[in-house]
Scaffold this active site. Structure first.
Site, PDB file in Angstrom:
ATOM      1  N   SER A  39      20.954 -33.731  35.019  1.00  0.00           N
ATOM      2  CA  SER A  39      21.222 -35.134  35.346  1.00  0.00           C
ATOM      3  C   SER A  39      21.173 -36.004  34.080  1.00  0.00           C
ATOM      4  O   SER A  39      21.887 -35.747  33.127  1.00  0.00           O
ATOM      5  CB  SER A  39      20.238 -35.597  36.421  1.00  0.00           C
ATOM      6  OG  SER A  39      20.705 -36.722  37.102  1.00  0.00           O
ATOM      7  N   ASP A 152      24.163 -32.905  41.378  1.00  0.00           N
ATOM      8  CA  ASP A 152      23.043 -33.048  40.450  1.00  0.00           C
ATOM      9  C   ASP A 152      22.216 -31.766  40.325  1.00  0.00           C
ATOM     10  O   ASP A 152      21.777 -31.189  41.320  1.00  0.00           O
ATOM     11  CB  ASP A 152      22.146 -34.172  40.974  1.00  0.00           C
ATOM     12  CG  ASP A 152      21.192 -34.714  39.932  1.00  0.00           C
ATOM     13  OD1 ASP A 152      20.650 -33.927  39.144  1.00  0.00           O
ATOM     14  OD2 ASP A 152      20.987 -35.949  39.911  1.00  0.00           O
TER      15      ASP A 152
END
Length: 285
Positions: A39, A152
């Site tokens: 991320s 993610d």
């Protein structure tokens, strides 16, 4: 100074603290030879690897809350954010180099929802890897690639240390953005305690509840990853330092990352120094 494999964790806007940590390492002469991130960790690490960290920090340091809102190009048909404006800006800062061409070993970790497993990006276009790794479920549009639905990396691995193990380095340094206040070293917390906030979320704030749920998951998974593979140095950033969405606080969070890293590195370096030999006087009295 040591050659460092750097692990940069997930945590939304707190990821700006990664910039401060990197700046502190570079100022002390550490050589970063590997970066693995999920991320925001993948984003900041990729920007650094591509040589654009100073320009990126200058840009985000000028963002006000309204600027952040304008960058979020909402995709109304799916209720998610595409992020095209953000990645267009990133491309203007660093281009879109291949991961193979970067001067250090780089891994961005994403999650494949279709196959329910981690995906490591260690080759191919850098921005594609960052986009997949940072596609927060329900917030950012997933990346569809070769039958995979990529989101993610923090869904399965918010602190990806294993990709660094095969890299020749003197130490692994991990930055956890989801530490509880009571996990932060006592010599660090007093200096930032006044900046910690009550991040409780009201039940009717749907997005807030979703992001807070994600943070709880990330915190638990991070502890699990740390227990499974201990880095040589773990820098803990308290999750109460900033909300996931507070991307208008870049300058403050970069500075805090720098300060927290400085204190932790001072302790680490002091412990790493060889004991001072005790000299005795052998002359006859």
């Amino acid at each position: 100074m040591p050659r460092v494999s750097l692990v940069l964790g997930a945590g939304g806007a707190r990821g700006y603290a990664h910039i401060g940590v990197i700046n502190q390492l570079c100022a002390r002469g550490y050589e970063i030879v590997s970066i693995s991130g999920s991320s925001m960790g993948a984003l900041v690490g990729g920007v650094y690897a591509a040589g654009g960290l100073d320009a990126y920090a200058e840009w985000v340091g000028k963002l006000r809350w309204i600027d952040v809102v304008r960058l979020l190009d909402l995709h109304f048909s799916h209720g998610t954010i595409r992020g095209d404006k953000v990645f267009a800006k990133l491309e203007s800062l660093i281009g879109n180099p291949s991961i193979e061409s970067l001067p250090l070993h780089y891994t961005a970790v994403a999650t494949d929802l279709s196959r329910q497993k981690e995906v490591w990006f260690q080759q191919g276009p850098l921005l594609d890897a960052i986009r997949a790794s940072s596609a927060v479920p329900g917030v950012f549009t997933p990346v569809h690639k070769a039958g995979s639905v990529l989101v993610d990396g923090a869904v399965l691995n918010p602190l990806p240390m294993i990709p660094t193990v095969a890299v020749e380095a003197d130490m692994i340094l991990a930055v956890d953005l989801n530490a509880a206040d009571d996990e932060v070293a006592s010599e660090v917390l007093p200096g930032i305690r006044h900046l910690l906030a009550d991040r409780s979320v009201r039940a009717n704030q749907r997005v807030g509840v979703m992001l807070s749920s994600m943070e709880v998951l990330q915190s638990a998974l991070s502890r699990y990853k740390i227990a499974g593979y201990q880095p040589d140095l773990l820098i803990r950033i308290p999750k109460s330092l900033a909300g996931f969405h507070e991307f208008h606080r870049a300058t403050e969070l970069i500075d805090l990352g720098n300060r927290i890293a400085a204190r932790q590195l001072d302790v680490f370096e002091a412990r790493s120094q060889p004991d001072t030999p005790q000299h005795t006087d052998d002359r006859l009295s």
